[in-house]
Scaffold this motif. Structure first.
Motif, PDB file in Angstrom:
ATOM      1  N   THR A   2      69.135  19.461  -1.829  1.00  0.00           N
ATOM      2  CA  THR A   2      69.504  20.403  -2.899  1.00  0.00           C
ATOM      3  C   THR A   2      70.064  19.959  -4.121  1.00  0.00           C
ATOM      4  O   THR A   2      71.677  20.451  -3.301  1.00  0.00           O
ATOM      5  CB  THR A   2      68.875  21.234  -2.954  1.00  0.00           C
ATOM      6  N   ARG A   3      70.242  19.677  -5.261  1.00  0.00           N
ATOM      7  CA  ARG A   3      71.803  20.331  -6.450  1.00  0.00           C
ATOM      8  C   ARG A   3      71.316  21.427  -6.447  1.00  0.00           C
ATOM      9  O   ARG A   3      70.381  23.006  -7.115  1.00  0.00           O
ATOM     10  CB  ARG A   3      71.261  19.000  -7.581  1.00  0.00           C
ATOM     11  N   VAL A   4      73.042  22.329  -6.527  1.00  0.00           N
ATOM     12  CA  VAL A   4      73.167  23.679  -6.780  1.00  0.00           C
ATOM     13  C   VAL A   4      74.050  23.342  -8.143  1.00  0.00           C
ATOM     14  O   VAL A   4      75.321  22.995  -7.836  1.00  0.00           O
ATOM     15  CB  VAL A   4      73.733  24.042  -5.335  1.00  0.00           C
ATOM     16  N   LEU A  50      67.831  30.373  -9.547  1.00  0.00           N
ATOM     17  CA  LEU A  50      66.840  30.645  -9.770  1.00  0.00           C
ATOM     18  C   LEU A  50      66.230  28.810  -8.994  1.00  0.00           C
ATOM     19  O   LEU A  50      67.741  28.088  -9.050  1.00  0.00           O
ATOM     20  CB  LEU A  50      66.863  30.346 -11.426  1.00  0.00           C
ATOM     21  N   VAL A  51      65.328  28.820  -8.700  1.00  0.00           N
ATOM     22  CA  VAL A  51      65.097  27.359  -7.671  1.00  0.00           C
ATOM     23  C   VAL A  51      64.331  27.435  -9.115  1.00  0.00           C
ATOM     24  O   VAL A  51      63.176  27.363  -8.847  1.00  0.00           O
ATOM     25  CB  VAL A  51      64.432  27.997  -6.562  1.00  0.00           C
ATOM     26  N   THR A  56      62.509  33.748  -6.717  1.00  0.00           N
ATOM     27  CA  THR A  56      62.631  33.116  -5.411  1.00  0.00           C
ATOM     28  C   THR A  56      62.773  33.927  -3.675  1.00  0.00           C
ATOM     29  O   THR A  56      63.924  34.541  -3.906  1.00  0.00           O
ATOM     30  CB  THR A  56      61.924  31.367  -4.900  1.00  0.00           C
ATOM     31  N   ASP A  57      61.987  34.585  -2.401  1.00  0.00           N
ATOM     32  CA  ASP A  57      62.563  35.343  -2.101  1.00  0.00           C
ATOM     33  C   ASP A  57      63.339  34.428  -1.072  1.00  0.00           C
ATOM     34  O   ASP A  57      63.332  33.093  -1.086  1.00  0.00           O
ATOM     35  CB  ASP A  57      61.405  35.405  -1.394  1.00  0.00           C
ATOM     36  N   ASP A  69      70.062  27.342  -9.460  1.00  0.00           N
ATOM     37  CA  ASP A  69      71.027  27.252 -10.499  1.00  0.00           C
ATOM     38  C   ASP A  69      71.643  29.155  -9.666  1.00  0.00           C
ATOM     39  O   ASP A  69      71.078  29.689  -9.932  1.00  0.00           O
ATOM     40  CB  ASP A  69      70.209  27.410 -11.750  1.00  0.00           C
ATOM     41  N   VAL A  70      72.783  28.927  -9.917  1.00  0.00           N
ATOM     42  CA  VAL A  70      73.852  30.320  -9.592  1.00  0.00           C
ATOM     43  C   VAL A  70      74.057  30.805 -11.112  1.00  0.00           C
ATOM     44  O   VAL A  70      75.254  30.731 -11.954  1.00  0.00           O
ATOM     45  CB  VAL A  70      74.561  29.773  -8.935  1.00  0.00           C
TER      46      VAL A  70
END
Length: 77
Positions: A2-4, A50-51, A56-57, A69-70
């Motif tokens: 995944t890309r954060v 956000l995913v 999301t949980d 996204d943080v």
């Protein structure tokens, strides 16, 4: 993988605007980021995460290739 993407203060505390990660759930990702970077760990509970553009949980599996996204709290008005 995944890309954060880290924004504003989260990017500063993470030491980079982006990271490639392989945790399987959002909860696992949050715990790993906090363990690796205590400064980021202090603000992470207050961040919107956000995913693929949606909240999301923590226990929902992260899809391969997801963009996370943080976003720290923003001040101002």
């Amino acid at each position: 993988m995944t890309r954060v993407r880290f924004f504003a203060a989260a990017a500063e505390l993470a030491g980079a605007p982006e990271a490639e990660r392989d945790e399987s759930t959002l909860g696992d990702l949050r715990r790993a980021l906090a363990a690796e970077n205590p400064g980021l760990g202090r603000i992470l509970p207050r961040c919107a995460v956000l995913v693929d553009g949606a909240r999301t949980d923590d226990d929902v599996p992260l899809p391969a290739g997801a963009v996370i996204d943080v976003l720290p709290p923003f001040a101002g008005g």
